[in-house]
Design a protein around this motif. Structure first.
Motif, PDB file in Angstrom:
ATOM      1  N   TYR A 101       0.802  -1.226   0.000  1.00  0.00           N
ATOM      2  CA  TYR A 101       0.000   0.000   0.000  1.00  0.00           C
ATOM      3  C   TYR A 101       0.833   1.274   0.000  1.00  0.00           C
ATOM      4  CZ  TYR A 101      -4.002  -2.943   1.174  1.00  0.00           C
ATOM      5  OH  TYR A 101      -4.986  -3.898   1.154  1.00  0.00           O
ATOM      6  N   GLY A 102       2.145   1.163   0.121  1.00  0.00           N
ATOM      7  CA  GLY A 102       2.950   2.349   0.287  1.00  0.00           C
ATOM      8  C   GLY A 102       2.683   2.960   1.651  1.00  0.00           C
ATOM      9  N   ASN A 103       2.853   4.279   1.759  1.00  0.00           N
ATOM     10  CA  ASN A 103       2.616   4.934   3.042  1.00  0.00           C
ATOM     11  C   ASN A 103       1.223   5.550   3.118  1.00  0.00           C
ATOM     12  OD1 ASN A 103       2.882   7.064   1.293  1.00  0.00           O
ATOM     13  ND2 ASN A 103       4.420   8.174   2.476  1.00  0.00           N
ATOM     14  N   ARG A 104       0.335   5.111   2.218  1.00  0.00           N
ATOM     15  CA  ARG A 104      -1.017   5.672   2.176  1.00  0.00           C
ATOM     16  C   ARG A 104      -1.873   5.168   3.327  1.00  0.00           C
ATOM     17  NH1 ARG A 104      -4.056   3.558  -1.137  1.00  0.00           N
ATOM     18  NH2 ARG A 104      -2.753   1.726  -1.468  1.00  0.00           N
ATOM     19  N   VAL A 105      -2.762   6.044   3.791  1.00  0.00           N
ATOM     20  CA  VAL A 105      -3.811   5.657   4.738  1.00  0.00           C
ATOM     21  C   VAL A 105      -5.110   6.277   4.229  1.00  0.00           C
ATOM     22  CG1 VAL A 105      -4.683   5.808   7.092  1.00  0.00           C
ATOM     23  CG2 VAL A 105      -2.223   5.552   6.689  1.00  0.00           C
ATOM     24  N   VAL A 106      -6.094   5.443   3.943  1.00  0.00           N
ATOM     25  CA  VAL A 106      -7.382   5.915   3.442  1.00  0.00           C
ATOM     26  C   VAL A 106      -8.224   6.425   4.596  1.00  0.00           C
ATOM     27  CG1 VAL A 106      -9.540   5.215   2.310  1.00  0.00           C
ATOM     28  CG2 VAL A 106      -7.338   4.393   1.440  1.00  0.00           C
ATOM     29  N   LEU A 107      -8.848   7.594   4.406  1.00  0.00           N
ATOM     30  CA  LEU A 107      -9.673   8.214   5.447  1.00  0.00           C
ATOM     31  C   LEU A 107     -11.143   8.216   5.035  1.00  0.00           C
ATOM     32  CD1 LEU A 107      -7.480  11.323   6.334  1.00  0.00           C
ATOM     33  CD2 LEU A 107      -7.563   9.135   7.499  1.00  0.00           C
ATOM     34  N   PHE A 108     -12.006   7.994   6.017  1.00  0.00           N
ATOM     35  CA  PHE A 108     -13.445   8.034   5.773  1.00  0.00           C
ATOM     36  C   PHE A 108     -14.136   8.507   7.042  1.00  0.00           C
ATOM     37  CE2 PHE A 108     -12.646   3.915   7.656  1.00  0.00           C
ATOM     38  CZ  PHE A 108     -13.732   3.708   8.493  1.00  0.00           C
ATOM     39  N   ALA A 109     -15.441   8.768   6.921  1.00  0.00           N
ATOM     40  CA  ALA A 109     -16.247   9.136   8.092  1.00  0.00           C
ATOM     41  C   ALA A 109     -17.445   8.205   8.176  1.00  0.00           C
ATOM     42  CB  ALA A 109     -16.727  10.578   7.982  1.00  0.00           C
ATOM     43  N   PRO A 110     -17.823   7.782   9.383  1.00  0.00           N
ATOM     44  CA  PRO A 110     -19.067   7.018   9.542  1.00  0.00           C
ATOM     45  C   PRO A 110     -20.250   7.972   9.656  1.00  0.00           C
ATOM     46  CG  PRO A 110     -17.958   7.182  11.650  1.00  0.00           C
ATOM     47  CD  PRO A 110     -17.094   7.916  10.652  1.00  0.00           C
ATOM     48  N   LEU A 111     -21.363   7.607   9.051  1.00  0.00           N
ATOM     49  CA  LEU A 111     -22.581   8.417   9.132  1.00  0.00           C
ATOM     50  C   LEU A 111     -23.752   7.508   9.486  1.00  0.00           C
ATOM     51  CD1 LEU A 111     -24.232  10.990   8.798  1.00  0.00           C
ATOM     52  CD2 LEU A 111     -24.363  10.510   6.342  1.00  0.00           C
ATOM     53  N   TYR A 112     -24.307   7.711  10.684  1.00  0.00           N
ATOM     54  CA  TYR A 112     -25.445   6.918  11.143  1.00  0.00           C
ATOM     55  C   TYR A 112     -26.737   7.551  10.619  1.00  0.00           C
ATOM     56  CZ  TYR A 112     -22.710   3.965  14.255  1.00  0.00           C
ATOM     57  OH  TYR A 112     -21.832   3.043  14.760  1.00  0.00           O
ATOM     58  N   LEU A 113     -27.548   6.746   9.921  1.00  0.00           N
ATOM     59  CA  LEU A 113     -28.807   7.246   9.373  1.00  0.00           C
ATOM     60  C   LEU A 113     -30.007   6.849  10.204  1.00  0.00           C
ATOM     61  CD1 LEU A 113     -26.804   7.024   6.758  1.00  0.00           C
ATOM     62  CD2 LEU A 113     -28.904   7.624   5.588  1.00  0.00           C
ATOM     63  N   GLY A 114     -29.869   5.851  11.060  1.00  0.00           N
ATOM     64  CA  GLY A 114     -30.990   5.441  11.890  1.00  0.00           C
ATOM     65  C   GLY A 114     -30.559   4.466  12.957  1.00  0.00           C
ATOM     66  N   ASN A 115     -31.138   4.604  14.161  1.00  0.00           N
ATOM     67  CA  ASN A 115     -30.760   3.693  15.243  1.00  0.00           C
ATOM     68  C   ASN A 115     -31.944   2.890  15.779  1.00  0.00           C
ATOM     69  OD1 ASN A 115     -32.165   5.609  16.696  1.00  0.00           O
ATOM     70  ND2 ASN A 115     -30.397   6.349  17.863  1.00  0.00           N
ATOM     71  N   LYS A 116     -33.034   2.871  15.014  1.00  0.00           N
ATOM     72  CA  LYS A 116     -34.100   1.945  15.379  1.00  0.00           C
ATOM     73  C   LYS A 116     -33.599   0.524  15.140  1.00  0.00           C
ATOM     74  CE  LYS A 116     -37.911   5.047  14.108  1.00  0.00           C
ATOM     75  NZ  LYS A 116     -39.098   5.205  13.230  1.00  0.00           N
ATOM     76  N   CYS A 117     -34.020  -0.412  15.978  1.00  0.00           N
ATOM     77  CA  CYS A 117     -33.513  -1.772  15.821  1.00  0.00           C
ATOM     78  C   CYS A 117     -34.490  -2.775  16.410  1.00  0.00           C
ATOM     79  CB  CYS A 117     -32.153  -1.917  16.496  1.00  0.00           C
ATOM     80  SG  CYS A 117     -31.223  -3.361  15.933  1.00  0.00           S
ATOM     81  N   THR A 118     -34.588  -3.933  15.768  1.00  0.00           N
ATOM     82  CA  THR A 118     -35.458  -5.006  16.235  1.00  0.00           C
ATOM     83  C   THR A 118     -34.670  -6.135  16.892  1.00  0.00           C
ATOM     84  OG1 THR A 118     -35.372  -6.048  14.048  1.00  0.00           O
ATOM     85  CG2 THR A 118     -37.203  -4.530  14.468  1.00  0.00           C
TER      86      THR A 118
END
Length: 473
Positions: A79-96
């Motif tokens: 990969y070389g010296n690369r580090v991929v960056l991202f952000a988490p985005l929560y769209l809903g927290n309802k859960c069964t």
């Protein structure tokens, strides 16, 4: 999704051979075994289950240090010296579901429930774009509200937002397993990677922590990504939640999942994640299988040696200091500027003051994107927001065709530099901008790029300074 689909019998036999894993974990590798496996790992070949066990069962600290050093070398080679960056985005927290470790579980009456409308989603995307993000992982609870159509429509909405020079160019998904037909609906929105974490590959433990709901069906979840592949989604991510069962067992479970995907679809997972159990609203963890920092480091190093061409994701569950230490062991992707409260990006919630009754778990690294970017560069890493491979069809088998021979350096390194330059021009603080252009100058001069690529890269960098955007190889 058909609400009863998850109750249907999964006819395939589980590919997790627990008896084999437990027997392997009882073995004691010799010095000869260790160095034989290390020699294979140096060649960049994927390790077998038995070979991975040799590394897992090696307890001598000097040999562990050798693994750490080789993991760092292999990461830099692939990969070389690369580090991929991202952000988490929560769209809903309802859960069964009734997952005993998760703040979102259906029985947690303390949790404040929310599902983003398309307009609210748009506000979140604008806030993320204003920070400089280009890549997201959109996270959905398990609930009828989060249908394949909702997922598709929210992804399309994300892609539609343009603000200034900014936009989100790749959306990955973390959501419940689907039927093949439902996966096809989601695929229409041109997603990147679809993540499904098995949480634990030990079926008796799985049953204990998932007593009710869709997630209680072990095999429905286990074969979720197989159905995704059959639906044409060739970029998938797997993971285990460390702390539910023995960590060495979980690593070998991940390896059996890798083998299953490779044997049946010709390509393994694009990414592997290894989150640890963290504090959550309304949850009391059994600490029997919680892992310490050294064990987490060993997990990362062993996975890098065992699956050298697979991306390894280290999340903001871990604190900043530990993330710094783990970056050297083979990590290739991290989240940054992380906010996991719904509408947290647009309302500028203080990430250091989490309200666990509105979030899934406690995060450890709440630093801003600009701070994390600058620190990465000061430590010699090149932050990357690149999305070119997804958009040019270099996914699944095609990605491996490029990455395994090392050709990835001709694409990923210059693309990382170009996306970094965009960030420096549009969003960076003055301090970060200076550090960034110093790094770019050094990288162009000393990288393994061909002279032709170096020349064209310099031209593209000038174009970015003159307001051109979205240039890539």
């Amino acid at each position: 999704m058909n609400n009863l689909a998850w109750k249907e019998e999964v006819k395939e036999e589980s590919f997790i051979n627990s008896d084999l894993i437990e027997s392997l974990l009882l073995t004691n590798p010799t010095d000869e075994d260790f160095y034989r496996v290390m020699e294979k790992a140096k060649k960049g070949e994927r390790l077998s289950l038995e070979e991975t066990t040799v590394l897992l069962n090696t307890e001598d600290q000097d040999k562990i240090d050798e693994m750490f050093a080789l993991a760092k070398h292999i990461k830099e080679d692939v990969y070389g010296n690369r580090v991929v960056l991202f952000a988490p985005l929560y769209l809903g927290n309802k859960c069964t579901n009734s997952c005993t470790y998760c703040g979102f579980n259906v029985h947690n009456q303390q949790m404040s429930r929310k599902t983003l409308s398309l307009d609210e989603l748009g506000q979140e995307i604008e806030a993320l774009v204003d920070e400089g993000h280009k890549r997201l992982i959109q996270v959905y609870g398990t609930h009828p509200d989060y249908s394949p159509e909702y997922i598709r429509d929210t992804v399309n909405k994300t892609y539609s937002i343009k603000k200034g020079n900014g936009e989100i160019r790749r959306v990955n998904i973390n959501a419940a397993p689907q039927t093949i037909e439902d996966f096809k609906i989601i695929k229409e929105s041109e997603i990147g990677t679809y993540q499904i974490f098995q949480e634990t590959y030990h079926e008796p433990s799985y049953a204990m922590v998932h007593p009710k709901g869709e997630k209680s069906n072990f095999k429905w979840r286990l074969f979720g990504l197989s159905r995704a592949m059959k639906a044409g989604i060739d970029d998938v991510g797997i993971g285990a939640l460390f702390g539910i069962y023995k960590w060495k067992f979980e690593v070998l479970g991940l390896m059996q999942h890798v083998e299953h995907l490779e044997d049946n679809f010709g390509v393994g997972p694009h990414t592997i994640s290894f989150p640890r159990l963290n504090e959550a609203s309304g949850v009391n963890h059994d600490d029997k299988y919680l892992i310490n920092d050294m064990e987490l480091k060993r997990i990362i190093a062993v996975l890098r040696l065992a699956v050298p061409y697979t991306g390894l994701i280290l999340t903001a569950r871990e604190n900043a200091e530990l993330r710094r230490e783990c970056m050297e062991l083979g990590v290739s992707q991290i989240d940054a500027g992380t906010q996991i409260e719904l509408q947290g990006y647009s309302t500028k919630k203080n990430k250091c003051q989490q309200d666990l009754d509105k979030e899934q778990f406690k995060i450890g690294d709440s630093r801003d994107l600009d701070d994390i970017l600058r620190e990465l560069m000061e430590n010699g890493f090149t932050p990357s927001f690149c999305t070119a491979c997804y958009r040019l069809g270099r996914t699944g088998e095609h990605f491996m065709e490029f990455s395994k021979p090392g050709f990835i350096h001709n694409f990923c390194t210059p693309n990382a530099i170009l996306t970094l330059a965009e960030y420096l021009e549009d969003y960076a603080s003055e301090e970060t901008k200076k550090v960034g252009y110093d790094l770019i100058g050094s990288s162009v001069g000393t990288s393994r790029l061909t002279e032709e690529t170096k020349a064209s890269l310099k031209v593209k960098l000038e174009e970015i300074k003159n307001s051109k955007r979205d240039l890539y190889y």
